[in-house]
Every structure is written in structure tokens, then in C-alpha cells.
Design a protein around this motif. Structure first.
Motif, short mmCIF file in Angstrom:
data_model
loop_
_atom_site.label_atom_id
_atom_site.label_comp_id
_atom_site.label_asym_id
_atom_site.label_seq_id
_atom_site.Cartn_x
_atom_site.Cartn_y
_atom_site.Cartn_z
N HIS A 14 70.25 -10.73 6.35
CA HIS A 14 69.76 -9.85 5.60
C HIS A 14 68.89 -8.99 6.10
O HIS A 14 68.30 -7.31 5.71
CB HIS A 14 68.48 -11.18 5.04
CG HIS A 14 69.28 -12.09 3.73
ND1 HIS A 14 68.61 -12.53 2.36
CD2 HIS A 14 70.50 -12.33 4.07
CE1 HIS A 14 69.41 -12.77 2.15
NE2 HIS A 14 70.52 -13.59 2.64
N GLU A 18 69.27 -4.53 5.48
CA GLU A 18 68.42 -4.21 4.82
C GLU A 18 67.75 -3.48 5.83
O GLU A 18 67.46 -1.88 5.19
CB GLU A 18 66.95 -4.85 4.54
CG GLU A 18 66.81 -5.76 4.06
CD GLU A 18 65.46 -7.20 4.05
OE1 GLU A 18 64.40 -6.55 4.84
OE2 GLU A 18 65.47 -7.79 3.32
N ASP A 21 70.60 -0.60 4.47
CA ASP A 21 70.14 0.24 3.58
C ASP A 21 68.83 1.19 3.66
O ASP A 21 69.12 2.29 3.15
CB ASP A 21 70.14 -1.11 2.34
CG ASP A 21 70.98 -2.03 1.78
OD1 ASP A 21 71.78 -0.83 1.91
OD2 ASP A 21 70.89 -2.62 1.47
N ASP A 37 76.10 -5.79 -2.26
CA ASP A 37 75.30 -7.02 -2.16
C ASP A 37 75.90 -8.21 -1.29
O ASP A 37 76.67 -8.34 -1.32
CB ASP A 37 73.94 -7.45 -3.63
CG ASP A 37 74.81 -7.70 -4.40
OD1 ASP A 37 76.09 -8.39 -4.41
OD2 ASP A 37 74.64 -8.11 -5.68
#
Length: 150
Positions: A14, A18, A21, A37
């Protein structure tokens, strides 16, 4: 470094997503970021690989979404401290081999024009520029590439 197929639904992965992103949204408006996602990355037709250092820390990740027509490279990311060490190349080669093993004969991708290192990597690995594919709009903030798998 070790590369293995893992689930994207892990805390340290994750964190990679992140970081990716944050980087993408610093370069492009939200409507031009076509990111999957975590839930999408855990689907059965997705090959998701993680590169880890010898201590287990994640260095990078990448995915290929396998469809009946082609595979699509998604979520390619290597942490800045690990760049220039062949991590991205090894991730992509590992995914290409796995996609080939699932009967995939061509790969496509969409990336941005302001990421010269990514574009150079894809070109070195045999990806050629092409027009938009699938549901992607033809847009100046997108670069489309494809590669035939031998």
C-alpha cells in the motif's frame, strides 16, 4: 533482490502504491491518471510482482492485467533510492514471462510523456509507440506503447 508474485493488499505494498500515486498526481491532473486501486490489483486476471531487498523491504512493484486480447502493464513503480539498479527491468521481465506463460502474446501500456526514464526503459525492452487502445482517449498527456511477446 528478490522478485515474487504477491498480493497487492499488504501494508508495505500500500505504501508503494501511495508513493506512486503521489508522484503521478504531482505530474498530471487526476483525469489523466489511469491507476488501478488495490481491489482491482487483487483480481484473478492480474499478475502482481514485488521486488524486495534482502531484508524484505519493498523496492518496487508492477502488474499486468491479462485480458483475452492482450496484457496491460500497470502500476510500475520503483522507489527512488532503488532506481538505476535494474529493478524495473527485472520486474517487467518477470511479469512478461508470467504473462507469456498464460498465453499472452502482446502487451500494451499507457504512461505519461513527462517520465523519460520510464519511456527509455520501455523502449530498451522492445516496446514501440502506438495509438490509444481500449477505453483510453487519445490525449497529449498519454503515451501508448506495445510489445509482441515471442
Amino acid at each position: 533482490m528478490q522478485i515474487a508474485f504477491e498480493t497487492a493488499d499488504q501494508p508495505d505494498v500500500h505504501a508503494l502504491i501511495e508513493e506512486l500515486d503521489t508522484y503521478l498526481y504531482s505530474l498530471y491532473p487526476p483525469e489523466n491518471v489511469y491507476a488501478l486501486d488495490i481491489s482491482s490489483l487483487t483480481q484473478p486476471n492480474v499478475l502482481f510482482a514485488v521486488a524486495r531487498a534482502t531484508d524484505g523491504a519493498p523496492l518496487g512493484c508492477a502488474a499486468i492485467v491479462v485480458t483475452p486480447a492482450f496484457g496491460e502493464v500497470k502500476r510500475m513503480y520503483v522507489r527512488p533510492a532503488a532506481r538505476g539498479q535494474g529493478v524495473a527491468r527485472r520486474l517487467l521481465e518477470t511479469l512478461e514471462d508470467a504473462a507469456r506463460g498464460q498465453g499472452c502474446r502482446s502487451l500494451m501500456l499507457e504512461t505519461g510523456p513527462t517520465m523519460p526514464e520510464a519511456l527509455a526503459l520501455y523502449e530498451r525492452l522492445g516496446y514501440k509507440h502506438r495509438g490509444a487502445f481500449g477505453d483510453y482517449p487519445d490525449d497529449p498527456l498519454s503515451v501508448f506503447m506495445a510489445k509482441t511477446l515471442p
